[in-house]
Design a protein around this motif. Structure first.
Motif, short mmCIF file in Angstrom:
data_model
loop_
_atom_site.label_atom_id
_atom_site.label_comp_id
_atom_site.label_asym_id
_atom_site.label_seq_id
_atom_site.Cartn_x
_atom_site.Cartn_y
_atom_site.Cartn_z
N ALA A 144 0.85 -1.17 0.13
CA ALA A 144 0.05 -0.05 0.02
C ALA A 144 0.83 1.21 -0.01
CB ALA A 144 -0.85 0.08 1.26
N PRO A 182 3.09 4.44 -1.60
CA PRO A 182 2.76 5.05 -2.88
C PRO A 182 3.60 4.60 -3.76
CG PRO A 182 2.22 6.48 -1.05
CD PRO A 182 2.93 5.24 -0.36
N ARG A 227 2.78 1.19 -5.07
CA ARG A 227 1.67 1.18 -6.08
C ARG A 227 2.25 1.92 -7.33
NH1 ARG A 227 -3.31 1.38 -3.23
NH2 ARG A 227 -3.20 -0.32 -1.77
N GLN A 286 -3.22 9.07 -2.96
CA GLN A 286 -3.03 8.38 -2.10
C GLN A 286 -1.97 8.99 -0.88
OE1 GLN A 286 -1.61 4.17 -2.47
NE2 GLN A 286 -0.13 4.39 -0.76
N CYS A 287 -1.38 9.85 -1.32
CA CYS A 287 -0.40 10.51 -0.38
C CYS A 287 -0.89 11.50 0.52
CB CYS A 287 0.81 11.08 -1.28
SG CYS A 287 1.55 10.33 -2.42
N ARG A 288 -0.41 11.65 1.71
CA ARG A 288 -1.03 12.38 2.59
C ARG A 288 -0.29 13.80 2.94
NH1 ARG A 288 -1.83 7.43 3.56
NH2 ARG A 288 -3.97 6.67 4.15
N GLN A 337 -3.20 3.33 4.76
CA GLN A 337 -3.78 3.02 3.52
C GLN A 337 -4.77 1.93 3.61
OE1 GLN A 337 -3.95 5.61 1.29
NE2 GLN A 337 -5.01 4.46 -0.20
N ARG A 390 -7.71 2.76 5.47
CA ARG A 390 -8.52 3.72 4.39
C ARG A 390 -9.22 2.89 3.28
NH1 ARG A 390 -5.79 8.27 0.82
NH2 ARG A 390 -5.44 9.36 2.86
N GLU A 391 -8.78 2.04 2.73
CA GLU A 391 -9.54 1.44 1.43
C GLU A 391 -10.28 0.40 2.24
OE1 GLU A 391 -6.17 -0.02 -0.96
OE2 GLU A 391 -5.65 2.12 -1.70
#
Length: 374
Positions: free
Chosen positions: A140, A142, A145, A310-312, A327, A330-331
């Motif tokens: 998960a 980034p 991904r 996705q980045c915070r 992540q 969240r998902e």
């Protein structure tokens, strides 16, 4: 289900536990969950202290997870989802109890003790209609991904080789003989099931499979116990052979002297290669055949817009281990509330991890011969 915060319960993760706190931080990071119940310990005193520290009401602090599943399912305000953060031997029985009550599950990896119980759980997941999420947090991140997206888009061309290593040194001596709670259960065959193969080997396995989208046709390897007196493997070597002609190697060790949490992935294709290192999680290096090598940074120039969502934090503000778990949470919330999450690891990833261990054991017992994957 509306987009309210989900009511979260937890089994395990009480006083003195490591991974439970990681899951709780992850669940809070995006404000999608409220922790309202828990069976944090079978010891009543520890369960009570843990519940008090986590501000969980006394009547929702349980000492038995079976009771928790029963009572929470009967409440109008019962939990929507349970996080399982116990030693491995409890993953499957706890998950089955909550799935039977219609409660979604987020479970720490590996899936369980062996492939057989994994298949039983898969049947329960299908029958329940509930979601089962496995916290392979590295997939998960980034930049992982981003790597997966570029491989899927064909930027590397045809994959020729895959190499993944996960090196730790914390079990270089018999820490399980002391007061290290994490080492004690990880070295116990009845509670862990497998040693390095399950604890970090499945992480390495899932990372390589996730990024490439490839499963082998055959594997071979060795499960080694380097530290005298230890009952489980603490080092793993594996090779993978793919139908496309690609080859793979995996090395996972908990006795790699001086290494901390060194997870690395290197993929070589006909057009380009890529390299990712978990200890520098905000960078992905690409090595094209006919152009200079370059590094893509998290939320920086060159990163795809879809992954950047996705980045915070802005570029240059490091994100890593905890955000990977966040992540997943969240998902998982999005999935439970009706949004498809195709990259979220679940029961299929868990079964593959158990199959990886089973095939390695079979090969190792035969002196490292090739065994078919299917």
């Amino acid at each position: 289900m509306s987009a309210r915060r989900l009511r979260l319960g937890m089994v395990g993760g009480g006083e003195g536990a490591f991974i439970g706190a990681v899951h709780r931080i992850a669940a809070r990071l995006d404000d999608r969950y409220d922790l309202v119940a828990g069976a944090f310990s079978s010891n009543p005193e520890v369960a009570t202290r843990s519940g008090d520290a986590l501000h969980v009401a006394a009547d929702r602090c349980y000492t038995r997870w079976e009771v928790m599943a029963e009572r929470e399912a009967a409440r109008d305000d019962g939990i929507d989802v349970v996080a399982i953060v116990t030693p491995n031997h409890l993953h499957v029985p706890v998950a089955r109890a909550f799935l039977a009550k219609g409660i979604h599950v987020i479970c720490d990896k590996p899936l369980g003790l062996n492939l057989a119980e994994g298949h039983i759980l898969a049947e329960d997941v299908a029958r329940s209609g509930c979601h089962f999420v496995l916290t392979h947090n590295y997939s998960a991140l980034p930049m992982v991904r981003e790597a997966q997206r570029r491989v899927a888009a064909g930027e590397l061309g045809e994959i020729r080789s895959i190499e993944v290593t996960y090196l730790q040194g914390w079990l270089n001596e018999r820490a399980e003989l002391g007061d290290n709670k994490q080492a004690r259960w990880r070295a116990d065959p009845l509670r862990a099931g497998a040693g390095a193969a399950g604890d970090i080997g499945t992480h390495a396995w899932q990372l390589a499979a996730f990024v490439t989208g490839m499963s082998p046709e055959a594997v071979r390897g060795e499960l080694l116990t380097r530290v005298a007196g230890r009952q489980l493997d603490d080092e793993v070597f594996a090779e993978m052979r793919y139908a496309s002609g690609a080859r793979g190697r995996l090395w996972a060790s908990q006795v790699a002297t001086g290494h901390e949490n060194d997870l690395r992935l290197h993929i070589v294709g006909t057009r380009a290669s890529l390299t990712f290192c978990q200890q520098q999680p905000n960078q992905l290096t690409l090595l094209p055949h006919d152009a200079p090598a370059f590094t893509v940074t998290r939320n920086g120039h060159g990163m795809s817009a879809a992954v950047a969502q996705q980045c915070r934090t802005p570029a240059g503000h490091p994100e890593g281990y905890l955000e990977g778990f966040a992540q997943i949470y969240r998902e998982a919330a999005d999935l439970i509330q009706g949004k498809p999450m195709p990259l979220l690891p679940g029961i299929v990833d868990g079964i593959a991890g158990m199959q990886f261990i089973a095939r390695l054991r079979e090969s190792s017992a035969q002196g490292g011969s090739w065994v078919t994957w299917a």
